[in-house]
Design an enzyme around this catalytic site. Structure first.
Site, mmCIF file in Angstrom:
data_model
loop_
_atom_site.group_PDB
_atom_site.id
_atom_site.type_symbol
_atom_site.label_atom_id
_atom_site.label_comp_id
_atom_site.label_asym_id
_atom_site.label_seq_id
_atom_site.Cartn_x
_atom_site.Cartn_y
_atom_site.Cartn_z
ATOM 1 N N ASP A 33 0.850 -1.185 0.000
ATOM 2 C CA ASP A 33 0.000 0.000 0.000
ATOM 3 C C ASP A 33 0.886 1.234 0.000
ATOM 4 O OD1 ASP A 33 -3.242 0.347 0.955
ATOM 5 O OD2 ASP A 33 -1.985 2.125 1.031
ATOM 6 N N ILE A 34 0.408 2.296 -0.609
ATOM 7 C CA ILE A 34 1.160 3.549 -0.610
ATOM 8 C C ILE A 34 1.194 4.161 0.787
ATOM 9 C CG2 ILE A 34 -0.773 5.099 -1.175
ATOM 10 C CD1 ILE A 34 1.230 6.405 -3.220
ATOM 11 N N ASP A 59 4.240 2.224 -4.175
ATOM 12 C CA ASP A 59 3.447 2.930 -5.173
ATOM 13 C C ASP A 59 3.504 2.062 -6.428
ATOM 14 O OD1 ASP A 59 2.441 4.536 -7.195
ATOM 15 O OD2 ASP A 59 3.372 6.373 -6.423
ATOM 16 N N ASN A 85 -5.688 -4.781 -6.664
ATOM 17 C CA ASN A 85 -6.787 -4.020 -6.087
ATOM 18 C C ASN A 85 -6.536 -2.515 -6.080
ATOM 19 O OD1 ASN A 85 -9.177 -3.611 -4.083
ATOM 20 N ND2 ASN A 85 -7.401 -2.774 -3.001
ATOM 21 N N SER A 138 -14.218 -2.021 -11.964
ATOM 22 C CA SER A 138 -15.295 -1.184 -11.446
ATOM 23 C C SER A 138 -16.399 -1.108 -12.493
ATOM 24 C CB SER A 138 -14.779 0.221 -11.135
ATOM 25 O OG SER A 138 -15.844 1.135 -10.955
ATOM 26 N N TYR A 147 -19.774 9.771 -17.585
ATOM 27 C CA TYR A 147 -19.139 9.389 -16.326
ATOM 28 C C TYR A 147 -18.190 10.500 -15.905
ATOM 29 C CZ TYR A 147 -16.981 6.542 -12.722
ATOM 30 O OH TYR A 147 -16.530 6.073 -11.514
#
Length: 245
Positions: A33-34, A59, A85, A138, A147
């Protein structure tokens, strides 16, 4: 020895829930994770289940960080599973107001990084006799309506097509590449926004998807999914599975 899974963006949100689900299922987990503090907090929870866990700040847009993720997973005997993810919108402003550097970074985060990390894990997975890659896309990548973040929607659409395009890897290399495409997920931020909506707005919207339902689909794909499968998830409806013919 436990099989080892990598979860990018695993420190919080859906990634954290997926990491916890994999630990419950007996996997060792590399939490990338960042936000290093979030990654370490998540890894501490996983270790409480008695499975190996490693946290690292990464990152995924940086090639050196992707190499470090792979190195940590190999030190744990893996990787056997990869969950791409990590993702997100462009900060502050979206295309076309965003600069090319800003919106390109979003495409890098949501599409290029999963492609690069998937490529990096192929050889180690082959050495283990195969593996599973699950991409988290998504509903922004599906449909023809306007969008708010075109670059995000385009990247997620690309991730879906990327997944389906690699279905044959299951036969040639024993590596199953699959994708989950959730709509609005019932995490804390979405729940707060839902509470702010009027009754009419809520009635016109699909209900939030409980994160546990997405985790269950991810785990089923990891254990027995068919390469090239794409699973759409819409609140209030059963998963819609697109499997190769």
């Amino acid at each position: 020895m436990n099989d080892t899974a990598i979860v990018t963006g695993g420190g919080a949100g859906l990634g954290r829930e997926i990491a916890l689900g994999l630990a419950h299922a007996g996997y060792g987990v590399v939490v990338a994770d960042i936000d290093e503090r979030a990654a370490r907090a998540c890894a501490g929870l996983l270790e409480a289940y008695g499975t190996p866990a490693r946290a690292l700040r990464a990152d995924v847009r940086e090639r050196d960080d992707l190499n470090r993720i792979l190195e940590v997973a190999q030190a744990l005997g893996g990787p056997h599973v990869l969950v791409n993810n990590a993702g997100g919108w462009t900060a502050r402003r979206q295309y076309p107001q965003a600069t090319a550097t800003e919106w390109a970074a979003t495409i890098n985060l949501n599409l290029i990084a999963p492609m690069v990390l998937s490529q990096l894990v192929l050889d180690p997975m082959r050495a283990h006799g195969g593996g599973a890659i699950v991409n988290i896309a998504s509903s922004a990548g599906i449909g023809f309506e306007s969008y708010g973040s075109p670059e995000y929607g385009a990247a997620k659409a690309g991730l879906i097509r990327f997944t389906a395009s690699l279905g044959s890897l299951a036969e040639t290399d024993g590596i199953r590449v699959m994708c989950v495409v959730p709509d609005w997920i019932g995490l804390s931020r979405a729940q707060a926004e839902w509470r702010r909506m009027s009754a009419e707005e809520r009635a016109a919207s699909r209900p939030l998807i409980p994160p546990a339902e997405i985790v269950a689909v991810v785990l089923r794909l990891v254990e027995q999914g068919t390469g090239g499968t794409v699973v759409e998830m819409w609140g209030g409806a059963p998963p819609l599975v697109h499997a190769p013919a």
